[in-house]
Design an enzyme around this catalytic site. Structure first.
Site, short mmCIF file in Angstrom:
data_model
loop_
_atom_site.label_atom_id
_atom_site.label_comp_id
_atom_site.label_asym_id
_atom_site.label_seq_id
_atom_site.Cartn_x
_atom_site.Cartn_y
_atom_site.Cartn_z
N TYR A 96 0.85 -1.09 -0.08
CA TYR A 96 0.03 -0.15 -0.03
C TYR A 96 0.76 1.12 0.11
CZ TYR A 96 -3.42 3.44 1.49
OH TYR A 96 -4.40 4.49 1.61
N ASP A 116 9.17 2.46 0.16
CA ASP A 116 8.16 3.05 0.78
C ASP A 116 8.43 2.62 2.41
OD1 ASP A 116 5.91 3.92 2.22
OD2 ASP A 116 4.58 3.51 0.76
N LYS A 147 3.89 8.31 9.08
CA LYS A 147 3.56 7.80 10.22
C LYS A 147 4.23 8.12 11.62
CE LYS A 147 0.41 4.45 8.30
NZ LYS A 147 0.49 3.90 7.23
#
Ligand SMILES: *Cc1c(COP(=O)(O)O)cnc(C)c1O
Length: 433
Positions: free
Chosen positions: A147, A235, A263
């Site tokens: 994702y 990522d 995050k």
């Protein structure tokens, strides 16, 4: 309705549904894949959440990994109070963004420049534009189950909520927007050619439960990219500053050309970052022709929180957390299996993956989305999720998410989770039909 009033959860969710599509601002929160109605959070403290009915839960979601120190940690709340008193946004350079960028570049080997944005989605989207701008090529290769946020070109074959809801991608995304996106199975080095601008990968996949890279996968990607002049993009929105100070780059020993982060680096506030070697990031405006911007980018509150978190934890802290998570994963797996429900629990650093099978049958380890999907689409996780929630332990409301034990989850808290899991597994196994 005030916190502690019975029925306050249900009341708030009803109000939410009247004004917010589906009652949520991000689909995975809706409990759509596990069934039932989500509780509404009044506040958090360390490893705990308190809902509007006044119930306390041990929280293993930790905002999907955005929270590393536990909820409302004094290091963060103090940094925020001080920053807020100086003003919340200026649209001008501030020391805070310099400090956070320095934190990132100092810790991630090979990453020389980062630009701050406001989410992981923005980071991945902008990194992709940068890769295309540098190479003058169009295509991007991504892996099924990874994702990278919800930008049009990157939704195809997504993990997390996209996988949870069984969507092939999304309605509203044009064929043209994904025409240059190639989706390959994780853990297999794809054949590349000279139309490929970049290969984007979660170096440790954590949006299709937890799938570590098989030996040689990331090194193979590095080599394949070099052969055709494509850029390798890690990522690290989840792995960055969670696997350790140097994230997956340090953990895997493979150095990409570009990174994106999110995050943890916001300390629980909205931040993302993307970057790479200086010679690559030099194409970004104002120095170069690749445009990218943001009114709230490098926001003073977010950078203050992120800098406070990254300054607070050192290599030894991460090593200790990883060891605690490894013990927890082993104990949790044993407890669920002993309870009669088959499970496979794995860990990579502090990341914990939980695959729930059926009574007496533990799932095989998965190496890609197809393997995870077979297990995740069965009823095991759903049943265990609710049995644990009734016992006031909050797992992520979807089988494709990982568990995020963090610095606030001490041994005692994790032992409580394990004993609750044993009871919950026994209940699920006994009522299995
Ligand atoms: C969460 C996540 C994103 C998207 O970040 P947002 O802040 O939700 O936009 C991108 N990549 C990975 C690996 C993620 O886990």
């Amino acid at each position: 309705m005030a916190p502690g009033e019975p029925g306050a959860n249900a009341g708030w969710f009803e109000r939410a549904r009247a004004v917010i599509p589906g009652g949520v601002d991000s689909p995975v929160r809706s409990f759509a894949s596990v069934g039932g109605t989500p509780f509404t959070v009044a506040r958090g403290e360390g490893p705990y959440l308190f809902d509007m009915d006044g119930r306390r839960y041990i929280d293993l979601v930790q905002s999907y990994g955005a929270v590393l120190l536990g909820h409302a940690h004094a290091v963060v709340t103090q940094a925020l109070a001080e920053a807020a008193a100086r003003g919340t946004t200026f649209g001008m350079p501030t020391p805070g963004e310099v400090l956070l960028a320095e934190d990132i570049c100092a810790r991630v080997p090979g990453c020389e420049r980062v630009r701050l944005v406001s989410s992981g989605t923005e980071a991945a989207m902008s990194a992709l534009r940068l890769a295309r701008g540098v190479t003058g090529r169009d295509r991007v290769v991504k892996f099924a189950g990874c994702y990278h946020g919800h930008a049009d070109a990157l939704l195809a074959g997504g993990g997390s909520g996209v996988a949870t809801l069984g969507l092939p991608g999304s309605a509203g995304v044009t064929r043209a927007a994904v025409a240059d996106t190639v989706v390959a199975p994780y853990n297999v080095v794809p054949e590349l050619d000279e139309t490929v601008a970049c290969v984007i990968v979660e170096p440790v996949a954590a949006n299709m439960s937890l799938v570590p890279p098989v030996p040689g996968f990331l090194a193979g990607l590095r080599e394949a990219c070099d052969q055709v002049g494509a850029l390798l993009l890690f990522d690290e929105v989840i792995t960055g500053f969670r696997l350790g100070p140097g994230g997956a780059t340090e953990w895997t020993g493979v150095t990409p050309d570009l990174w994106c982060f999110g995050k943890v680096i916001g300390g629980g506030l909205p931040v993302g970052a993307f970057g790479g070697r200086a010679e690559l990031t030099g194409v970004l405006a104002p120095d170069g022709p690749v445009y990218q911007a943001g009114t709230l980018s490098g926001n003073p509150l977010a950078t203050a929180a992120g800098h406070a978190v990254l300054s607070f934890v050192g290599p030894d802290d991460y090593a200790e957390l990883s060891a605690r998570a490894a013990t927890f994963a082993a104990d949790l797996g044993r407890a669920i299996n002993d309870g009669g429900l088959g499970a496979r629990v794995t860990s990579v650093g502090p990341l914990v993956g939980l695959l729930v099978g059926t009574p007496g049958a533990a799932p095989e380890p998965a190496v890609d989305l197809a393997g995870v999907r077979e297990v995740a689409e069965a009823d095991g996780y759903r049943a265990l999720f609710h049995a644990m929630l009734r016992r006031q332990v909050a797992l992520p409301p979807g089988a494709y998410e990982v568990l995020f034990p963090g610095f606030a989850h001490n041994e005692k808290v994790l032992e409580t989770v394990v004993s609750v899991a044993a009871e919950a597994a026994a209940e699920v196994a006994a009522s299995w039909s």
